[in-house]
Design an enzyme around this catalytic site. Structure first.
Site, PDB file in Angstrom:
ATOM      1  N   GLU A 113       0.786  -1.134  -0.078  1.00  0.00           N
ATOM      2  CA  GLU A 113       0.218   0.050   0.118  1.00  0.00           C
ATOM      3  C   GLU A 113       0.743   1.246   0.033  1.00  0.00           C
ATOM      4  O   GLU A 113       0.262   2.535  -0.596  1.00  0.00           O
ATOM      5  CB  GLU A 113      -0.839  -0.069   1.234  1.00  0.00           C
ATOM      6  CG  GLU A 113      -2.127  -1.163   1.151  1.00  0.00           C
ATOM      7  CD  GLU A 113      -1.558  -2.547   1.680  1.00  0.00           C
ATOM      8  OE1 GLU A 113      -0.465  -2.424   2.043  1.00  0.00           O
ATOM      9  OE2 GLU A 113      -2.527  -3.175   1.666  1.00  0.00           O
ATOM     10  N   PHE A 172     -10.844  -6.953  14.663  1.00  0.00           N
ATOM     11  CA  PHE A 172     -10.056  -7.423  13.628  1.00  0.00           C
ATOM     12  C   PHE A 172      -9.833  -6.159  12.621  1.00  0.00           C
ATOM     13  O   PHE A 172     -10.643  -5.847  12.075  1.00  0.00           O
ATOM     14  CB  PHE A 172     -10.628  -8.583  13.126  1.00  0.00           C
ATOM     15  CG  PHE A 172      -9.425  -9.152  12.223  1.00  0.00           C
ATOM     16  CD1 PHE A 172      -8.285  -9.620  12.583  1.00  0.00           C
ATOM     17  CD2 PHE A 172      -9.738  -9.135  10.984  1.00  0.00           C
ATOM     18  CE1 PHE A 172      -7.292 -10.008  11.722  1.00  0.00           C
ATOM     19  CE2 PHE A 172      -8.904  -9.737   9.691  1.00  0.00           C
ATOM     20  CZ  PHE A 172      -7.793 -10.025  10.342  1.00  0.00           C
ATOM     21  N   GLN A 173      -8.539  -5.779  12.689  1.00  0.00           N
ATOM     22  CA  GLN A 173      -7.883  -4.879  11.594  1.00  0.00           C
ATOM     23  C   GLN A 173      -8.450  -3.628  12.029  1.00  0.00           C
ATOM     24  O   GLN A 173      -8.949  -2.929  10.866  1.00  0.00           O
ATOM     25  CB  GLN A 173      -8.113  -5.481  10.264  1.00  0.00           C
ATOM     26  CG  GLN A 173      -7.322  -6.584   9.817  1.00  0.00           C
ATOM     27  CD  GLN A 173      -7.295  -7.201   8.570  1.00  0.00           C
ATOM     28  OE1 GLN A 173      -8.025  -6.660   7.760  1.00  0.00           O
ATOM     29  NE2 GLN A 173      -5.953  -7.570   8.212  1.00  0.00           N
ATOM     30  N   LYS A 226     -17.545  -0.623   6.592  1.00  0.00           N
ATOM     31  CA  LYS A 226     -17.869  -1.695   5.632  1.00  0.00           C
ATOM     32  C   LYS A 226     -19.211  -1.379   5.665  1.00  0.00           C
ATOM     33  O   LYS A 226     -19.800  -1.568   4.502  1.00  0.00           O
ATOM     34  CB  LYS A 226     -17.155  -2.828   6.058  1.00  0.00           C
ATOM     35  CG  LYS A 226     -17.578  -4.215   5.257  1.00  0.00           C
ATOM     36  CD  LYS A 226     -16.971  -5.409   5.774  1.00  0.00           C
ATOM     37  CE  LYS A 226     -16.947  -6.301   4.622  1.00  0.00           C
ATOM     38  NZ  LYS A 226     -16.273  -7.717   4.886  1.00  0.00           N
ATOM     39  N   MET A 274      24.449   8.484   0.873  1.00  0.00           N
ATOM     40  CA  MET A 274      24.091   9.695   1.497  1.00  0.00           C
ATOM     41  C   MET A 274      24.569   9.614   2.791  1.00  0.00           C
ATOM     42  O   MET A 274      25.413  10.478   3.502  1.00  0.00           O
ATOM     43  CB  MET A 274      22.810  10.261   1.367  1.00  0.00           C
ATOM     44  CG  MET A 274      22.871  11.869   1.881  1.00  0.00           C
ATOM     45  SD  MET A 274      23.854  12.664   1.207  1.00  0.00           S
ATOM     46  CE  MET A 274      23.159  13.491  -0.202  1.00  0.00           C
TER      47      MET A 274
END
Ligand SMILES: Cc1ncc(C[n+]2csc(CCOP(=O)(O)OP(=O)(O)O)c2C)c(N)n1
Length: 584
Positions: free
Chosen positions: A52, A114-115, A164, A489
């Site tokens: 993502e 959950f999540q 949802k 760097m």
């Protein structure tokens, strides 16, 4: 009779209505209703990324090229938290990214379901705005608002979190609205060319006119200054003020400095272009700043990488600050005159009011500070040689997306950008891993020219999984990996400031050619200068994505360098003695 649609269908319809055509995303439980609806709307192209974070960067790359919002989609919990770095990157660089995240169903919110994560809370400091849609009736307008807020004024990321059950709930579709997102850049695609002639006045009807006294004071300062400079930042590109900037510089003879994010806002080859300021800026640019008596700063925030030690920054200069966001005025440098508004409009107003002059003596003085840089590096496996080969092969038609590190500074300083908005990089956050996915977004937005992602061997390994996305989606990013075997760097800082203690900076790489081949991508390793041009041309000629690994000198450094916290007058211009300053 209005149609009853699910929240997900409404979402798709609003995205189409607002001119969105590409989404970068990754599915999961809480966003499944949206993914269920998506195939009904073939006008929405979905690009399945492999992480993502890449979705957010790809949306950002798309937004930087088009000036329109780039949209990314993720599920709740880990999907949403994986977007965070991309949103912070977009926030720091003021780019319009809209993130759509699934959330657990409303009855589950606050129960550590959950999540479940509080993604609105997590992203509040790094978004311009965020919306939790609690009622399907609000969804269409919430999405419209998100796209408008992201693009209007100073652009920035917006997050829309949709439970949802809101995606599943039905509501009457309001039939849609006309008029999509704002795109303030002339040329629409942010893709114009520098053309000589008189700029069209920007539409200034949308805001109150600049305070006449401030404008008059700015004109007086620009007329009377003996050693004036223009410092052009990202605001030039965001507002499409290329022509106004060029004409103002030509009318007044004032030299132009472009910050890291201002690069490609002014033609590199223009006689009035000086270069990049700041930590890795050219010595003559920083010297000019320190000796200036007036700085016209346009669309920049005078960040510490540009100013060095603030107390010692341009002490003899008055500052006129042209800036859309009033909170930037006086934040870092004291400002004599503030002109708050769109850079294109205000530069147009200054252009109409300022009398012609040429600043000849001052320019001659700066020329005296300047060391000429070599223009051709044919057959040279140095960063400059590679970049000049890319330029030769592209013949002015290519977009460069850089990652973060030494190569980023070489790409900023050595590539001769000819067209507006052809240099894309993560300036404010300095996000390694940005280039490859952001180049995917840029390539989809600019299909008619090669888009190069230029990364170090460190940053490339942060998002190289996106090669799979390129293959699956047919996105023809050309990848250049500057392989020096180090996190270059950081190694350079260790060499300069930590007595050469290379702690955790040597970095092993896989065989990139075989890796590319494993993805079904053309790959080539370049070990000698005389192979550079051929490899670049071959990568461009191959259809689809391609990867070229350049084995560059391992301990090459970026010069000059202003040590952190030092003033612009204290550059390091050569290798430090190889002593161990840190006791073993
Ligand atoms: C996500 C992230 N982690 C760490 C850093 C700190 N950092 C800045 S430059 C750099 C080294 C980059 O190495 P590489 O990608 O190989 O590029 P090079 O400097 O060698 O060109 C690191 C670790 C960062 N900017 N971003």
């Amino acid at each position: 009779m209005p149609e009853a649609l699910s929240g997900s269908q409404i979402l798709c319809r609003v995205l189409l209505e607002q001119g969105v055509d590409v989404l970068f995303g990754y599915p999961g439980g809480a966003i499944m209703p949206f993914y269920h609806a998506l195939p009904e709307y073939p006008g929405l192209r979905h690009v399945l990324v492999r992480h993502e974070q890449a979705a957010a960067h790809a949306a950002d790359g798309y937004a930087r090229v088009t000036g329109r919002a780039g949209v990314c989609v993720a599920t709740s919990g880990p999907g949403a938290t994986n977007l965070v770095t991309g949103l912070a990157t977009a926030h720091m660089d003021s780019t319009p990214v809209v993130a759509i995240t699934g959330q657990v169903a409303r009855p589950m919110i606050g129960r550590d379901a959950f999540q479940e994560t509080d993604i609105i809370g997590i992203t509040q400091p790094i978004t311009k705005h965020s919306i939790l849609v609690e009622d399907v009736e609000d969804l269409a307008d919430a999405m419209r608002e998100a796209l408008a807020v992201a693009t209007e004024g100073r652009p920035g990321p917006v997050l829309v979190d949709i439970p949802k059950d809101v995606q599943q709930a039905k509501a009457a579709w309001d039939g849609g609205r006309t008029g999509g997102q704002a795109d303030r850049r002339p040329g629409g695609q942010g893709d114009g060319v520098y053309v000589p002639g008189v700029a069209q006045p920007a539409d200034s009807s949308a805001r109150p006119p600049t305070r006449p006294s401030a404008l008059a004071e700015a004109v007086r300062l620009l007329t009377d200054a003996e050693r004036p400079l223009i410092m052009a930042g990202h605001g030039i590109i965001l507002s499409g003020a290329y022509e106004e900037l060029r004409l103002l510089a030509e009318r007044t003879g004032i030299p132009v400095i472009t910050t890291l994010l201002g690069i490609s806002g002014f033609p590199e080859s223009h006689p009035l272009h000086l270069g990049m300021p700041g930590m890795h800026g050219e010595v003559h640019v920083n010297r000019a700043i320190q000796q200036a008596d007036l700085i016209l700063g346009v669309g920049l925030r005078f960040d510490d990488r540009v100013t060095g030690n603030l107390a010692a920054f341009a002490r003899g200069a008055k500052v006129i600050h042209v800036e859309l966001d009033p909170s930037e005025i006086g934040k870092n440098v004291p400002t004599e005159v503030a002109l708050v508004g769109d850079a294109r409009e205000i530069l147009g107003e200054l252009l109409a009011a300022v009398p012609p002059r040429d600043c000849e003596a001052w320019r001659a003085e700066i020329t005296g500070f300047r060391r000429e840089r070599q223009e051709s590096y044919r057959g040279d496996l140095s960063p400059a040689g590679i970049l000049s080969a890319i330029d030769r092969a592209a013949d002015g038609h290519c977009t460069i997306v850089s990652d973060v590190g030494q190569h980023q500074m070489w790409v900023a300083k050595l590539y001769p950008y000819r067209r507006p908005n052809t240099h894309i990089t993560s300036g404010g956050l300095g996000t390694m891993g940005f280039a490859v996915p952001a180049a995917m977004g840029a390539a989809l937005a600019r299909p008619d020219e090669p888009v190069w992602a230029i990364s170090g061997d460190g940053g490339f390994q942060m998002n190289m999984q996106e090669m799979a996305t390129m293959v699956q989606e047919g996105i023809p990013v050309k990848m250049a990996v500057f392989n020096n075997g180090y996190l270059g760097m950081v190694r350079q800082w260790q060499q300069f400031f930590h007595g050469r203690r290379y702690s955790a900076t040597p970095i092993w790489s896989p065989d990139y050619v075989r890796l590319a081949e494993a993805y079904g991508i053309f790959g080539r390793r370049v070990e000698r200068g005389d192979e550079v041009d051929d490899a670049v041309r071959e990568a461009i000629a191959r259809p689809g994505p391609a990867l070229v690994e350049f084995l560059i000198e391992q301990e090459a450094n970026v010069f000059p360098m202003i040590p952190p916290g030092a003033s612009l007058s204290e550059p390091i211009e050569g290798e430090p003695p190889a002593t161990r300053l840190v006791p073993a």
